[in-house]
Design an enzyme around this catalytic site. Sequence first.
Site: not given
Ligand SMILES: NC(=O)c1ccc[n+]([C@@H]2O[C@H](COP(=O)([O-])OP(=O)(O)OC[C@H]3O[C@@H](n4cnc5c(N)ncnc54)[C@H](OP(=O)(O)O)[C@@H]3O)[C@@H](O)[C@H]2O)c1
Length: 279
Positions: A22, A157, A161, A192
């Site tokens: 995202i 988790y 949240k 994602t």
């Molecule tokens: N995907 C879903 O179904 C979903 C649904 C609802 C809400 N969300 C929320 O949307 C947001 C983005 O999720 P996404 O689906 O895009 O996840 P994603 O593709 O796994 O991306 C997660 C991001 O967080 C970063 N991150 C994780 N640990 C870190 C650390 N220790 N230090 C710095 N950066 C760190 C990752 O960096 P690296 O590249 O270095 O790992 C990556 O940029 C999150 O807050 C998630 O809770 C997601």
Amino acid sequence: MSTSERPESRPLAVVTGATGGIGREIVALLVGAGYRVTILARGEATSPGVSPGGPAWGAHVATVACDLTRMESIAQAAADIVAAGEPVMLLIHCAGVISPGQGDGLCGDGVARQIAVNLTAPILLTSRLLESMPRGGHVVFVNSMAGAMPLQGSGVYAATKFGLRGYALSLALDLRPRGIRVSSVFPGAVDTPMLRREMAEGGSVLNFVSQPAAPADVARRIVAVCRRPRREVFLPPLDGLFANLCLLLPGVLRLSLPLLTFSGRRGYRRFQKRCGPVK
Ligand SMILES: NC(=O)c1ccc[n+]([C@@H]2O[C@H](COP(=O)([O-])OP(=O)(O)OC[C@H]3O[C@@H](n4cnc5c(N)ncnc54)[C@H](OP(=O)(O)O)[C@@H]3O)[C@@H](O)[C@H]2O)c1
């Protein structure tokens, strides 16, 4: 953009989680909307010459190294941004991690990592950057439907949240007199790397009651909230109504869970058929 445009004339946005599904889309949209973006990232993304967004990010994205599990790393990254002396007009917290696990036998590292990245880091980073945020600034938290509704098998988790929701609502009250807005966006499942990792580790089939959203669509909605700030936005809105109803009347969730689980299992099978098995 005209060739005479100076990068400093663009308002500054700070984004975490920008290398993720995202976050990457959010940064591209912000650059297109005229922002200069500083991303907080770790690992490969911080190597000289590496732009995780490729050419789409152009020259308007800078990287500050930050591991969000480490408080001193957050403090240093924030200090570097504050020292640059530019007003931070937009702060988007998009980083997040999930490690599914039932109530017993949880892994301590997984619990600590989820609390650190999903809850402690956005609180600390906001606190450190507020001195650079003028009237008209905006803090946006990318929350989750799990911040409004119990998620069986991912209680930690959900706890982070839910906590983030409480923090954001309280922060909005704190910052109102200073003219700084606070928003939270609560997406349902999004296709994602996080969702695929979650399912490979035994995540909930409830993610598939509806088809997971495309990251670009969710990013568009988040950037729309940056343009027209709102306190809480649920994606899709109907799921938000249902989640909030379940909090008011927990019996609604208990009664509907069997049907939701049946529909989630079917949705997950369809997803795997379309996208291949999740490993
Ligand atoms: N995907 C879903 O179904 C979903 C649904 C609802 C809400 N969300 C929320 O949307 C947001 C983005 O999720 P996404 O689906 O895009 O996840 P994603 O593709 O796994 O991306 C997660 C991001 O967080 C970063 N991150 C994780 N640990 C870190 C650390 N220790 N230090 C710095 N950066 C760190 C990752 O960096 P690296 O590249 O270095 O790992 C990556 O940029 C999150 O807050 C998630 O809770 C997601």
